[in-house]
Design a protein around this motif. Structure first.
Motif, PDB file in Angstrom:
ATOM      1  N   ILE A  39      64.023  64.433  55.097  1.00 20.68           N
ATOM      2  CA  ILE A  39      64.129  65.003  53.755  1.00 20.68           C
ATOM      3  C   ILE A  39      62.987  64.470  52.903  1.00 20.68           C
ATOM      4  O   ILE A  39      62.744  63.265  52.874  1.00 20.68           O
ATOM      5  N   ILE A  40      62.315  65.365  52.242  1.00 22.64           N
ATOM      6  CA  ILE A  40      61.283  64.991  51.273  1.00 22.64           C
ATOM      7  C   ILE A  40      61.906  65.144  49.898  1.00 22.64           C
ATOM      8  O   ILE A  40      62.297  66.244  49.507  1.00 22.64           O
ATOM      9  N   GLY A  41      62.019  64.033  49.202  1.00 22.34           N
ATOM     10  CA  GLY A  41      62.618  64.046  47.871  1.00 22.34           C
ATOM     11  C   GLY A  41      63.945  63.323  47.862  1.00 22.34           C
ATOM     12  O   GLY A  41      64.949  63.863  48.304  1.00 22.34           O
ATOM     13  N   ALA A  42      63.936  62.079  47.423  1.00 16.74           N
ATOM     14  CA  ALA A  42      65.148  61.263  47.415  1.00 16.74           C
ATOM     15  C   ALA A  42      65.585  60.955  45.989  1.00 16.74           C
ATOM     16  O   ALA A  42      66.286  59.988  45.761  1.00 16.74           O
ATOM     17  N   GLU A  43      65.178  61.760  45.035  1.00 19.12           N
ATOM     18  CA  GLU A  43      65.390  61.448  43.636  1.00 19.12           C
ATOM     19  C   GLU A  43      66.734  61.946  43.093  1.00 19.12           C
ATOM     20  O   GLU A  43      67.000  61.830  41.913  1.00 19.12           O
ATOM     21  N   ASN A  44      67.582  62.523  43.934  1.00 19.22           N
ATOM     22  CA  ASN A  44      68.880  63.003  43.461  1.00 19.22           C
ATOM     23  C   ASN A  44      69.951  62.689  44.503  1.00 19.22           C
ATOM     24  O   ASN A  44      69.674  62.087  45.529  1.00 19.22           O
ATOM     25  N   SER A  45      71.166  63.131  44.246  1.00 23.67           N
ATOM     26  CA  SER A  45      72.290  62.807  45.130  1.00 23.67           C
ATOM     27  C   SER A  45      72.338  63.668  46.387  1.00 23.67           C
ATOM     28  O   SER A  45      73.136  63.390  47.279  1.00 23.67           O
ATOM     29  N   HIS A  46      71.497  64.677  46.489  1.00 21.14           N
ATOM     30  CA  HIS A  46      71.557  65.567  47.656  1.00 21.14           C
ATOM     31  C   HIS A  46      71.244  64.831  48.949  1.00 21.14           C
ATOM     32  O   HIS A  46      71.862  65.092  49.984  1.00 21.14           O
ATOM     33  N   THR A  47      70.290  63.913  48.908  1.00 20.38           N
ATOM     34  CA  THR A  47      69.906  63.195  50.117  1.00 20.38           C
ATOM     35  C   THR A  47      71.084  62.407  50.667  1.00 20.38           C
ATOM     36  O   THR A  47      71.372  62.453  51.859  1.00 20.38           O
ATOM     37  N   ALA A  48      71.781  61.687  49.801  1.00 15.46           N
ATOM     38  CA  ALA A  48      72.952  60.918  50.238  1.00 15.46           C
ATOM     39  C   ALA A  48      74.049  61.857  50.748  1.00 15.46           C
ATOM     40  O   ALA A  48      74.718  61.560  51.747  1.00 15.46           O
ATOM     41  N   GLY A  49      74.212  63.003  50.100  1.00 21.93           N
ATOM     42  CA  GLY A  49      75.214  63.974  50.539  1.00 21.93           C
ATOM     43  C   GLY A  49      74.927  64.528  51.923  1.00 21.93           C
ATOM     44  O   GLY A  49      75.820  64.645  52.759  1.00 21.93           O
ATOM     45  N   PHE A  50      73.658  64.852  52.181  1.00 22.00           N
ATOM     46  CA  PHE A  50      73.307  65.351  53.508  1.00 22.00           C
ATOM     47  C   PHE A  50      73.397  64.235  54.543  1.00 22.00           C
ATOM     48  O   PHE A  50      73.768  64.476  55.690  1.00 22.00           O
ATOM     49  N   GLY A  51      73.070  63.006  54.156  1.00 24.13           N
ATOM     50  CA  GLY A  51      73.232  61.876  55.067  1.00 24.13           C
ATOM     51  C   GLY A  51      74.682  61.718  55.494  1.00 24.13           C
ATOM     52  O   GLY A  51      74.990  61.506  56.665  1.00 24.13           O
ATOM     53  N   LYS A  52      75.587  61.838  54.539  1.00 25.41           N
ATOM     54  CA  LYS A  52      77.016  61.747  54.847  1.00 25.41           C
ATOM     55  C   LYS A  52      77.445  62.902  55.753  1.00 25.41           C
ATOM     56  O   LYS A  52      78.160  62.705  56.735  1.00 25.41           O
ATOM     57  N   LEU A  53      76.987  64.102  55.430  1.00 26.08           N
ATOM     58  CA  LEU A  53      77.348  65.289  56.201  1.00 26.08           C
ATOM     59  C   LEU A  53      76.939  65.159  57.668  1.00 26.08           C
ATOM     60  O   LEU A  53      77.724  65.445  58.573  1.00 26.08           O
ATOM     61  N   PHE A  54      75.705  64.697  57.900  1.00 31.53           N
ATOM     62  CA  PHE A  54      75.177  64.639  59.265  1.00 31.53           C
ATOM     63  C   PHE A  54      75.482  63.319  59.977  1.00 31.53           C
ATOM     64  O   PHE A  54      75.796  63.323  61.167  1.00 31.53           O
ATOM     65  N   ASN A  55      75.367  62.176  59.287  1.00 28.84           N
ATOM     66  CA  ASN A  55      75.444  60.886  59.968  1.00 28.84           C
ATOM     67  C   ASN A  55      76.818  60.235  59.925  1.00 28.84           C
ATOM     68  O   ASN A  55      77.158  59.493  60.841  1.00 28.84           O
ATOM     69  N   ILE A  56      77.596  60.480  58.886  1.00 25.04           N
ATOM     70  CA  ILE A  56      78.903  59.828  58.775  1.00 25.04           C
ATOM     71  C   ILE A  56      80.012  60.786  59.208  1.00 25.04           C
ATOM     72  O   ILE A  56      80.801  60.469  60.098  1.00 25.04           O
ATOM     73  N   ASP A  57      80.082  61.959  58.572  1.00 26.52           N
ATOM     74  CA  ASP A  57      81.124  62.933  58.918  1.00 26.52           C
ATOM     75  C   ASP A  57      80.849  63.625  60.247  1.00 26.52           C
ATOM     76  O   ASP A  57      81.772  64.150  60.869  1.00 26.52           O
ATOM     77  N   LYS A  58      79.590  63.629  60.663  1.00 29.28           N
ATOM     78  CA  LYS A  58      79.160  64.256  61.922  1.00 29.28           C
ATOM     79  C   LYS A  58      79.684  65.684  62.055  1.00 29.28           C
ATOM     80  O   LYS A  58      80.250  66.081  63.067  1.00 29.28           O
ATOM     81  N   LYS A  59      79.462  66.468  60.993  1.00 30.35           N
ATOM     82  CA  LYS A  59      79.891  67.870  60.991  1.00 30.35           C
ATOM     83  C   LYS A  59      79.133  68.704  62.019  1.00 30.35           C
ATOM     84  O   LYS A  59      79.609  69.747  62.442  1.00 30.35           O
ATOM     85  N   PHE A  60      77.936  68.246  62.392  1.00 30.92           N
ATOM     86  CA  PHE A  60      77.108  68.948  63.365  1.00 30.92           C
ATOM     87  C   PHE A  60      76.709  67.965  64.465  1.00 30.92           C
ATOM     88  O   PHE A  60      75.697  67.276  64.340  1.00 30.92           O
ATOM     89  N   PRO A  61      77.477  67.883  65.545  1.00 32.15           N
ATOM     90  CA  PRO A  61      77.124  66.953  66.625  1.00 32.15           C
ATOM     91  C   PRO A  61      75.721  67.238  67.156  1.00 32.15           C
ATOM     92  O   PRO A  61      75.315  68.385  67.288  1.00 32.15           O
ATOM     93  N   GLY A  62      74.980  66.180  67.414  1.00 33.35           N
ATOM     94  CA  GLY A  62      73.628  66.336  67.926  1.00 33.35           C
ATOM     95  C   GLY A  62      72.579  66.460  66.835  1.00 33.35           C
ATOM     96  O   GLY A  62      71.401  66.601  67.120  1.00 33.35           O
ATOM     97  N   VAL A  63      73.007  66.414  65.566  1.00 33.48           N
ATOM     98  CA  VAL A  63      72.079  66.496  64.436  1.00 33.48           C
ATOM     99  C   VAL A  63      72.183  65.199  63.653  1.00 33.48           C
ATOM    100  O   VAL A  63      73.278  64.726  63.361  1.00 33.48           O
TER     101      VAL A  63
END
Length: 82
Positions: A39-63
């Motif tokens: 992700i380019i651009g860490a100045e808002n909450s979207h980066t943390a939200g996508f991190g949670k979506l992919f790395n913590i909740d693992k909504k998309f296995p393999g991503v």
């Protein structure tokens, strides 16, 4: 109608599904490499939200969200930690 934050969360999840799902379907064999996201651009909450979506909740296995770039190191580190 919910809050603006709820709307953004819903829309963000929809965008992620529409972007990642076709890539997963195209790369469905077990021999494929995992999908890494940056992700380019860490100045808002979207980066943390996508991190949670992919790395913590693992909504998309393999991503996995692996890389974050921000205007300053402080922004990137903060997003990474969240």
């Amino acid at each position: 109608m919910g809050t603006r934050r709820d709307f953004i969360k819903t829309v963000g999840t929809g965008v992620a599904v529409s972007v990642v799902a076709p890539a997963l379907m195209a790369n469905s064999s077990a021999e494929d490499k995992p999908i890494r996201i940056g992700i380019i651009g860490a100045e808002n909450s979207h980066t943390a939200g996508f991190g949670k979506l992919f790395n913590i909740d693992k909504k998309f296995p393999g991503v996995e969200l692996k890389y974050v770039w921000g205007e300053t190191d402080a922004f990137a580190r903060s997003a990474m930690e969240k």
